[in-house]
Design an enzyme around this catalytic site. Structure first.
Site, mmCIF file in Angstrom:
data_model
loop_
_atom_site.group_PDB
_atom_site.id
_atom_site.type_symbol
_atom_site.label_atom_id
_atom_site.label_comp_id
_atom_site.label_asym_id
_atom_site.label_seq_id
_atom_site.Cartn_x
_atom_site.Cartn_y
_atom_site.Cartn_z
ATOM 1 N N HIS A 1 -16.893 50.065 30.533
ATOM 2 C CA HIS A 1 -16.159 49.172 29.638
ATOM 3 C C HIS A 1 -16.719 47.752 29.629
ATOM 4 O O HIS A 1 -16.662 47.069 28.613
ATOM 5 C CB HIS A 1 -14.699 49.145 30.084
ATOM 6 C CG HIS A 1 -13.780 48.444 29.149
ATOM 7 N ND1 HIS A 1 -13.564 48.866 27.853
ATOM 8 C CD2 HIS A 1 -13.004 47.330 29.309
ATOM 9 C CE1 HIS A 1 -12.697 48.065 27.262
ATOM 10 N NE2 HIS A 1 -12.349 47.118 28.114
ATOM 11 N N ASP B 1 -13.257 45.293 23.898
ATOM 12 C CA ASP B 1 -11.894 45.119 24.378
ATOM 13 C C ASP B 1 -11.159 44.168 23.416
ATOM 14 O O ASP B 1 -11.208 44.371 22.212
ATOM 15 C CB ASP B 1 -11.914 44.597 25.822
ATOM 16 C CG ASP B 1 -10.566 44.683 26.516
ATOM 17 O OD1 ASP B 1 -10.246 45.748 27.076
ATOM 18 O OD2 ASP B 1 -9.813 43.692 26.481
ATOM 19 N N TYR C 1 -1.392 40.211 25.110
ATOM 20 C CA TYR C 1 -0.952 41.585 24.862
ATOM 21 C C TYR C 1 0.401 41.595 24.162
ATOM 22 O O TYR C 1 0.641 42.411 23.258
ATOM 23 C CB TYR C 1 -0.868 42.358 26.182
ATOM 24 C CG TYR C 1 -2.201 42.855 26.682
ATOM 25 C CD1 TYR C 1 -2.539 44.204 26.596
ATOM 26 C CD2 TYR C 1 -3.133 41.983 27.247
ATOM 27 C CE1 TYR C 1 -3.760 44.665 27.050
ATOM 28 C CE2 TYR C 1 -4.357 42.435 27.704
ATOM 29 C CZ TYR C 1 -4.664 43.778 27.608
ATOM 30 O OH TYR C 1 -5.883 44.230 28.051
#
Length: 384
Positions: free
Chosen positions: A359, A178, A308
Site C-alpha cells: 500500500h 489512499d 475520515y
C-alpha cells in the site's frame, strides 16, 4: 500569506516531554500464545519504543528533512505545508503528489529525487518533473482545520489553487494513493482542464460494489472483489469505523500516548505493506519512527482521523472521470480494483501490474513507481 520558505524546528520542550512519556509507559498485558491477530504485538512495540527512547535522533532526521525545499502558504483558511523541488531537465512537467493515512508527505521522500533528477539515476533528463508534495490539511506541518467540511473534494479544490494561483502552473499532473487517490480523482473530476492526466496506485474501497444487491449483474472479478472487500472490512476495518464516526474520542488517547500512537500506526504499516509479516523487511526503525514523529510533534493524529469523518459525512459522489488515468497496482496492496469497474468509471489509458510492493507504494518501491510515472506522462510532455 504569500508562499514562504518553511523549516522544521521542533521545540526542545516537545522533545523533552516525549522522552518523559517514553520512560513512563504503562504497558498492557498480552494474551499468551498470541501474535498480531488481536492488534499490534507487544514485544515488537516494546522493541521499537526502546529504540525510540534510547537511540533515535530526531534532530538528525529533522536536519535531513530540512534539505528538502519546503514551503507554506495560506489557502481557504488553512496554512498548507508542501515540498516544492524543481526538476533538473530541459522542460520539467509539474506534478503534485498526495499522500494518505497513516503515512504523511514522507511517503514520497524517496521518490522525489528520482522524479526531479532522473539523469542522476540512469534516466533521461527530459523525463524530469517539478515535484510538489503537500501535507493534507490536518496532517503534519499543515494546519488543522477548525471548521467542519474539509474532505477530499475540498482538499482537491485547495490543490487546484496551490498549483495555479500560488505556484503559477497553468497545467500539471497529479498522482496519489489512499486518501491521495481520492483527492486526485476529485481534482480530475472538478478541474479537468488543469490536468494532463492522473496516476493512481489504488481506488480505495469501492462501496457501490460492496453494496450491490444483484450479484448476477456483476462480473466474476467484481463478485470476487465484493467478497474480499466485505471480509477485509469485517477483519481489518475497525480503525476506519471509529475514525469515520468517533474520531474525537480516539484522539484523546492517541494524542496523549506515544506508545499508543505507535501501536495504532505500526499495525497498518505491517498489515498493508509487502513485508511478509516482518516490518524490518520493508522499513527501518528510523523510517517508522520518523513517520510517527510527524504525527506526534504536530499533534495531528486526531485531525488526520477527522478526515475520515468528513469523507463519510460530507463527500459528494464522483461521476465519470474523463482525464487520462494510469493505474499502477501493487500485489500486496489493499483490495486491488476490478479492472472492468475502473474502466467504466475512469478514462484508463494505462494499467501496470507491479511485481511486488504494498500500500505504501512510493515508500516501498520508489524506483518502480517513478518509472511508471515517467512512462505515463512522457506523451504529454509535447503539450507542456
Amino acid at each position: 500569506m504569500a508562499v514562504e520558505r518553511f523549516h522544521i524546528h521542533v521545540p526542545d520542550e516537545i522533545l523533552d516531554d516525549l522522552q518523559y512519556r517514553l520512560r513512563h509507559i504503562r504497558w498492557p498485558d498480552q494474551v499468551e500464545d498470541t501474535g498480531w491477530e488481536r492488534g499490534t504485538e507487544l514485544t515488537t512495540l516494546k522493541s521499537l519504543v526502546s529504540y525510540w527512547r534510547d537511540q533515535y535522533d530526531w534532530r538528525a532526521q529533522e536536519s535531513a528533512l530540512n534539505r528538502l525545499a519546503q514551503f507554506r502558504c495560506h489557502i481557504d483558511g488553512i496554512d498548507v505545508h508542501f515540498v516544492h523541488e524543481r526538476g533538473k531537465g530541459p522542460n520539467p512537467l509539474p506534478l503534485i503528489l498526495t499522500h494518505g493515512w497513516p503515512d504523511s508527505y514522507l511517503r514520497y521522500q524517496k521518490i522525489i529525487p528520482l522524479l526531479t533528477d532522473p539523469a542522476s539515476y540512469g534516466g533521461n533528463p527530459e523525463d524530469s518533473f517539478d515535484v510538489i508534495v503537500p501535507s493534507v490539511p490536518g496532517f503534519g506541518f499543515s494546519s488543522r482545520p477548525k471548521q467542519p467540511g474539509v474532505n477530499n473534494k475540498r482538499v482537491a479544490d485547495m490543490w487546484a489553487k496551490l498549483m495555479t494561483e500560488e505556484l503559477g502552473y497553468p497545467k500539471f499532473g497529479a498522482a496519489g494513493g489512499d486518501v491521495g487517490s481520492g483527492v486526485t480523482r476529485y481534482l480530475a473530476a472538478n478541474h479537468p482542464e488543469l490536468l494532463y492526466g492522473i496516476h493512481l496506485t489504488d481506488i480505495g474501497i469501492i462501496r457501490d460494489l460492496m453494496s450491490a444487491a444483484d450479484e448476477a449483474k456483476l462480473s466474476e472479478e467484481e463478485r470476487r472483489y465484493k467478497q474480499a472487500a466485505s471480509a477485509w472490512v469485517a477483519q481489518e476495518g475497525g480503525y476506519m469505523s471509529i475514525q469515520s464516526t468517533r474520531p474525537q474520542t480516539l484522539a484523546y488517547g492517541l494524542s496523549d500516548s506515544p506508545s499508543g500512537l505507535a501501536g495504532w500506526l505500526m499495525e497498518k504499516f505491517r498489515a498493508w505493506s509487502d513485508c511478509q509479516g516482518d516490518l524490518k523487511q520493508r522499513f527501518s526503525e528510523d523510517e517508522l519512527i520518523t513517520h510517527i514523529m510527524v504525527y506526534w510533534v504536530t499533534n495531528t493524529i486526531g485531525s488526520s482521523a477527522h478526515l475520515y469523518y468528513e469523507n463519510a459525512h460530507s463527500l459528494p459522489p464522483l461521476g465519470y472521470i474523463e482525464v487520462p488515468t494510469a493505474l499502477a497496482l501493487f500485489p500486496a496492496d489493499v483490495l486491488l480494483p476490478p479492472k472492468a469497474w475502473a474502466a467504466r468509471h475512469l478514462n484508463v489509458t494505462r494499467v501496470t501490474s507491479m511485481p511486488r510492493g504494498g500500500h505504501f507504494t512510493a515508500w516501498e518501491e520508489p524506483e518502480a513507481l517513478a518509472e511508471d510515472i515517467r512512462e505515463f506522462y512522457r506523451p504529454f510532455r509535447a503539450k507542456n
